[in-house]
Design a protein around this motif. Structure first.
Motif, mmCIF file in Angstrom:
data_model
loop_
_atom_site.group_PDB
_atom_site.id
_atom_site.type_symbol
_atom_site.label_atom_id
_atom_site.label_comp_id
_atom_site.label_asym_id
_atom_site.label_seq_id
_atom_site.Cartn_x
_atom_site.Cartn_y
_atom_site.Cartn_z
ATOM 1 N N SER A 41 0.832 -1.203 0.000
ATOM 2 C CA SER A 41 0.000 0.000 0.000
ATOM 3 C C SER A 41 0.866 1.253 0.000
ATOM 4 O O SER A 41 1.771 1.398 0.822
ATOM 5 C CB SER A 41 -0.923 -0.008 1.209
ATOM 6 O OG SER A 41 -1.740 1.145 1.228
ATOM 7 N N GLY A 42 0.603 2.139 -0.948
ATOM 8 C CA GLY A 42 1.333 3.386 -1.029
ATOM 9 C C GLY A 42 2.595 3.315 -1.853
ATOM 10 O O GLY A 42 3.277 4.335 -2.038
ATOM 11 N N LYS A 43 2.925 2.129 -2.348
ATOM 12 C CA LYS A 43 4.125 1.966 -3.156
ATOM 13 C C LYS A 43 3.757 1.458 -4.546
ATOM 14 O O LYS A 43 2.669 0.971 -4.775
ATOM 15 C CB LYS A 43 5.101 1.001 -2.488
ATOM 16 C CG LYS A 43 5.668 1.506 -1.178
ATOM 17 C CD LYS A 43 6.766 0.598 -0.666
ATOM 18 C CE LYS A 43 7.391 1.152 0.597
ATOM 19 N NZ LYS A 43 8.490 0.300 1.102
ATOM 20 N N GLU A 44 4.701 1.581 -5.464
ATOM 21 C CA GLU A 44 4.456 1.118 -6.826
ATOM 22 C C GLU A 44 4.411 -0.398 -6.887
ATOM 23 O O GLU A 44 5.075 -1.092 -6.128
ATOM 24 C CB GLU A 44 5.555 1.639 -7.757
ATOM 25 C CG GLU A 44 5.480 3.124 -8.042
ATOM 26 C CD GLU A 44 6.430 3.551 -9.141
ATOM 27 O OE1 GLU A 44 6.516 4.757 -9.397
ATOM 28 O OE2 GLU A 44 7.085 2.672 -9.741
ATOM 29 N N ARG A 45 3.636 -0.872 -7.826
ATOM 30 C CA ARG A 45 3.552 -2.310 -8.062
ATOM 31 C C ARG A 45 4.860 -2.796 -8.669
ATOM 32 O O ARG A 45 5.429 -2.136 -9.539
ATOM 33 C CB ARG A 45 2.380 -2.593 -8.989
ATOM 34 C CG ARG A 45 2.076 -4.058 -9.221
ATOM 35 C CD ARG A 45 0.773 -4.184 -9.973
ATOM 36 N NE ARG A 45 0.790 -3.468 -11.218
ATOM 37 C CZ ARG A 45 -0.288 -3.123 -11.915
ATOM 38 N NH1 ARG A 45 -1.486 -3.453 -11.430
ATOM 39 N NH2 ARG A 45 -0.195 -2.496 -13.065
#
Length: 121
Positions: A41-45
Motif C-alpha cells: 500500500s502506497g508503493k508502486e507495483r
C-alpha cells in the motif's frame, strides 16, 4: 471470459516458504504469458516474475535466488515458489496474464484478485 484464480498466500515467519498458484479458468490452451506482481500500500507495483508457455521465464533481481516461477502445462497453472522469505516481501501478490496471439509479457490484460503474503520477523 478468462478469470485468474490465485491461492497460497498467508502468514509465515522470516526464513519460511510459501507457494502461490494461479490457474486460469475459461482458457483451454495456446500461447500465454503469466506473471506475478506484488504491491505494498502506497508503493508502486513490482513485477516479481513471469513465465511463458514456451518455458521462458524470469524473476526480478530483488528476489533472484529465493523466488522461483514454474508451471504445470497440463493445467495451465503457474506457481511462485517463495523461499527464505523476508519481512520486506510482505505485500499483496497478484497474478496477471495474457493469452492467445503473441501473448506478450507486458501490459497484462487479465488480473487475479490478489493474495496477501505476510512475513513476520
Amino acid at each position: 471470459q478468462v478469470q485468474l484464480v490465485e491461492s497460497g498466500g498467508g502468514s509465515v515467519q522470516a526464513g519460511g516458504s510459501l507457494r502461490l498458484s494461479c490457474a486460469p479458468s475459461g482458457y483451454t490452451g495456446g500461447p500465454y504469458c503469466m506473471a506475478w506482481f506484488r504491491q505494498v500500500s502506497g508503493k508502486e507495483r513490482e513485477e516479481v516474475a513471469w513465465i511463458r508457455s514456451t518455458e521462458w521465464a524470469n524473476v526480478a533481481d530483488s528476489v533472484k535466488g529465493r523466488f522461483f516461477i514454474f508451471k504445470d502445462s497440463a493445467n495451465l497453472t503457474s506457481f511462485l515458489q517463495m523461499n527464505m522469505l523476508k519481512p520486506e516481501d510482505t505485500a499483496m501478490y497478484y497474478c496477471a496474464a495474457n493469452f492467445g496471439g503473441v501473448a506478450v509479457c507486458a501490459n497484462y490484460k487479465y488480473w487475479g484478485q490478489g493474495t496477501q503474503v505476510t512475513v513476520s520477523s
